[in-house]
Design an enzyme around this catalytic site. Structure first.
Site: not given
Ligand code: BGP
Length: 485
Positions: A191, A385
């Protein structure tokens, strides 16, 4: 449903070292920015992502007090550091073809500016990759996933200081040389577009009254672009069959109305993410950057050779995280009934449901996002993701997460549609394939996994693993190559 998933589609799951491993001070590991990131959960859930705050030196110095582990859940993770063999066996039981992970920079270079790597850290990842390869699971490795060494931030100012490129390249050189026979797929930065709201990660510690935060953000982004291009070049040199991708957080943004102002604002807003893939995939700063920088008061310091480097070493593929979409209005003040979407700064789309954290659930938006990205770049795409955070409940040794199956099934169906549209998608790694610590809430109670971890937000519990209902479902999806979505 006609199945368009290609035979060699890379099904799998994704995690990040800082949210998963624990062992924050084991094997010689140093403090990363994630080890000191605190979280104030007093705010309403739908404001929690705003918690990504800039940390002052005082906050960082307080956080380095090791006695307050419970304040920093990421230091505990879910103890993958000691349990990785059993966890990987569970991933293999689901039939994973690939597993997306990150290497904790501070296991190899505890402060970040050492000249020699920490052998214990290198050995840990040797064992991890060997375990994956034992089951023919292909590693897909992010070099930096919000885990940069804290010392590089406090001592040098993080990515705002060009010297960090050199320290990053020392890390990358060590990793490529050590694991060249075990890893083919690489992502230099997770990201990379999140420089906008993770200043302490990308830009370093920003004093509250930083004179020009936009200048610091985009200059840091430039340094990361150069580092990404250098890493891509080196990786191809050391690992001839390597594939190096760029990775962004992608939220599909749509105009709230057909008002031409909304349409223009949406184009400009979507560019704040596409700017990063434009530079890394095309190899040059887009023409709209001139006006963007003018309006933000940004004057990049670009050194001799930087632009040639970017042009020569572009990404082989584009990967992205997709969780939600958002509507954009140029005149939100005129919208009486509309509700703000604090997560994206947009407006809540009345046609979509939201998760408990206000993330708007839009499976068809994923098909649009895939078509948009493929039309723009004509490069292979990988969904790095996607998943649903929820407060899963363990009862009688079971977790009935039908809501997660519904979320994932709907999104996979739309990937199938995009494949039918002619989009080249070569893999999908469901986020948080095992419960881990949430990046934004810093808590395990926002769960994503197919595997439940018996621990609470204070790090208490057996840490036993329990297969959720979605475990068997995802196993059947992989076994049928998408037929049984
Ligand atoms: C993205 C990140 C991940 C993961 C995901 C879910 O931005 O790359 O690391 O955390 O978000 O977000 P969260 O864990 O805040 O629900």
């Amino acid at each position: 449903m006609t199945n368009y998933f290609p035979e060699n589609f890379l099904w799998g799951g994704a995690t990040a070292a800082n949210q998963l491993e624990g062992g924050w001070d084991k094997g010689g590991k140093g403090l990363s920015v994630s080890d000191v990131y605190t979280f104030n959960s007093d705010l309403p859930k739908d404001q929690w992502t705003d918690q990504w705050h800039m940390m002052t030196y005082d906050q960082v110095n307080q956080a380095q007090d090791h006695s307050s582990n419970q304040l920093y859940p990421k230091r505990l993770g879910v103890d993958f550091y000691h349990r990785f063999k059993a966890d990987i066996a569970l991933f293999a039981e689901m039939g994973f073809k690939t597993y997306r992970m990150s290497i904790a920079w501070t296991r190899l270079f505890p402060k970040g500016d050492e000249t020699e790597p920490n052998e214990a850290g290198l050995k840990f990842y040797d064992a991890l990759f060997d375990e994956l390869l034992k089951y023919n699971i292909i590693p897909l490795v992010s070099l930096s996933h919000y885990e940069m060494p804290l010392y590089l931030v406090t001592e040098y100012g993080g990515w705002s200081n060009r010297i960090v490129i050199d320290y990053y390249m020392q890390f990358a050189t060590t990793v490529f040389n050590r694991y060249k026979d075990k890893v083919t797929y690489w992502i230099p930065f997770n990201e990379i577009n999140c420089v906008k709201h993770h200043p302490y990660v990308s830009v370093g510690i920003i004093e509250e009254n930083h004179p020009n935060i936009e200048q610091a953000k985009y200059q840091s982004a430039h340094h990361q672009f150069v580092a990404s291009a250098l890493a891509t070049a080196l990786c191809h040199q050391l690992i001839p069959d390597a594939k190096v991708g760029c990775m962004i957080s992608y939220q599909l943004l749509v105009p709230y109305s057909c008002d031409p102002d909304d349409i223009q604002k949406t184009t400009e807003s979507q560019r704040t993410s596409l700017f990063f893939t434009d530079v890394l995939s095309r190899g040059y700063y887009p023409s709209y950057a001139k006006r963007l920088f003018e309006e933000k008061g940004v004057t990049l310091v670009i050194e001799e050779g930087d632009l040639a480097l970017l042009r020569a070493h572009t990404a082989d593929f584009i990967s992205f995280s997709y969780y939600m979409s958002s509507a954009i209005s140029a005149h939100p003040e005129r919208l009486e009934s509309a509700e703000g979407n604090l997560i994206t700064g947009g407006i809540k789309n009345p046609y979509l449901a939201s998760s408990k954290w206000g993330w708007q659930i839009d499976p068809k938006g994923l098909r649009s996002a895939l078509n948009q990205l493929y039309d723009r770049y004509q490069k292979p795409l990988f969904i790095a993701e996607n998943g649903l955070g929820a407060e899963d409940v363990l009862e009688d040794g079971k977790v009935h997460d039908s809501y997660r199956i519904a979320y994932l099934s709907a999104h996979l169906s739309q990937i199938n549609e995009a494949l039918h549209d002619g989009v080249e998608v070569f893999g999908y790694t469901a986020w948080g394939c095992i419960d881990i610590i949430s990046a934004s809430t810093n808590q395990i109670s926002k769960r994503y996994g197919f595997i439940y971890v018996d621990a609470d937000d204070l790090g208490q519990g057996s840490y036993n693993r329990v297969k959720k209902d979605s475990f068997a479902w995802y196993k059947s999806v992989i076994q049928s190559n998408g037929n049984s979505i």
